[in-house]
Scaffold this motif. Structure first.
Motif, PDB file in Angstrom:
ATOM      1  N   UNK A 210       0.832  -1.208   0.000  1.00 21.02           N
ATOM      2  CA  UNK A 210       0.000   0.000   0.000  1.00 21.02           C
ATOM      3  C   UNK A 210       0.863   1.253   0.000  1.00 21.02           C
ATOM      4  N   UNK A 211       1.916   1.237   0.798  1.00 21.55           N
ATOM      5  CA  UNK A 211       2.798   2.403   0.874  1.00 21.55           C
ATOM      6  C   UNK A 211       3.533   2.607  -0.445  1.00 21.55           C
ATOM      7  N   UNK A 212       4.110   1.554  -0.991  1.00 20.77           N
ATOM      8  CA  UNK A 212       4.914   1.699  -2.208  1.00 20.77           C
ATOM      9  C   UNK A 212       4.080   1.988  -3.452  1.00 20.77           C
ATOM     10  N   UNK A 213       2.795   1.682  -3.406  1.00 13.42           N
ATOM     11  CA  UNK A 213       1.951   1.951  -4.570  1.00 13.42           C
ATOM     12  C   UNK A 213       1.088   3.202  -4.392  1.00 13.42           C
ATOM     13  N   UNK A 214       1.257   3.917  -3.290  1.00 11.97           N
ATOM     14  CA  UNK A 214       0.455   5.118  -3.018  1.00 11.97           C
ATOM     15  C   UNK A 214       0.704   6.176  -4.082  1.00 11.97           C
ATOM     16  N   UNK A 215      -0.373   6.663  -4.686  1.00  3.63           N
ATOM     17  CA  UNK A 215      -0.263   7.697  -5.715  1.00  3.63           C
ATOM     18  C   UNK A 215      -1.304   8.796  -5.551  1.00  3.63           C
ATOM     19  N   UNK A 216      -2.046   8.776  -4.467  1.00  3.96           N
ATOM     20  CA  UNK A 216      -3.156   9.702  -4.275  1.00  3.96           C
ATOM     21  C   UNK A 216      -2.678  11.000  -3.630  1.00  3.96           C
ATOM     22  N   UNK A 217      -1.743  11.665  -4.282  1.00  9.60           N
ATOM     23  CA  UNK A 217      -1.247  12.940  -3.787  1.00  9.60           C
ATOM     24  C   UNK A 217      -2.132  14.055  -4.325  1.00  9.60           C
ATOM     25  N   UNK A 218      -2.556  14.936  -3.433  1.00  4.70           N
ATOM     26  CA  UNK A 218      -3.417  16.064  -3.800  1.00  4.70           C
ATOM     27  C   UNK A 218      -2.844  17.337  -3.171  1.00  4.70           C
ATOM     28  N   UNK A 219      -3.320  18.492  -3.594  1.00  2.00           N
ATOM     29  CA  UNK A 219      -2.873  19.729  -2.940  1.00  2.00           C
ATOM     30  C   UNK A 219      -3.192  19.751  -1.440  1.00  2.00           C
ATOM     31  N   UNK A 220      -4.232  19.038  -1.020  1.00  3.02           N
ATOM     32  CA  UNK A 220      -4.580  19.002   0.408  1.00  3.02           C
ATOM     33  C   UNK A 220      -3.611  18.155   1.223  1.00  3.02           C
ATOM     34  N   UNK A 221      -3.214  16.985   0.704  1.00  3.59           N
ATOM     35  CA  UNK A 221      -2.341  16.108   1.495  1.00  3.59           C
ATOM     36  C   UNK A 221      -0.868  16.215   1.099  1.00  3.59           C
ATOM     37  N   UNK A 222      -0.574  16.997   0.065  1.00  6.41           N
ATOM     38  CA  UNK A 222       0.810  17.157  -0.387  1.00  6.41           C
ATOM     39  C   UNK A 222       1.011  18.578  -0.933  1.00  6.41           C
TER      40      UNK A 222
END
Length: 84
Positions: free
Chosen positions: A19-31
């Motif tokens: 889950x960590x290595x495949x995480x791609x859900x970066x948004x302006x809110x969380x990143x």
């Protein structure tokens, strides 16, 4: 991994790492700074966080702005939210 993650069966530990290595859900809110150094997910109903910190090679201090990879050690921490 923290003690909570490390105490899980190997199959669960592997699922968490995937889950960590495949995480791609970066948004302006969380990143907001586009550093891709933090993420949140769930594993079997428990909130899961991961964070990458940037340290000096001697591991004495952290760095605000990660410089040359030859000068920096990156440390990944994976933990359940209830361990914070």
């Amino acid at each position: 991994m923290t003690a909570g993650d490390a105490s899980l069966p190997l199959a669960d530990q592997g699922a968490i790492v995937r889950k960590v290595t495949s995480f791609e859900t970066f948004t302006p809110d969380n990143d907001p700074h586009r550093e891709h150094d933090f993420g949140a997910s769930e594993h079997k109903g428990r909130k899961l966080f991961w964070k990458i910190d940037y340290n000096l090679l001697n591991m004495v201090g952290g760095l605000e702005d990660p410089p040359d990879p030859a000068q920096t050690v990156r440390v990944l921490t994976i933990m359940f939210a209830d361990e914070c």
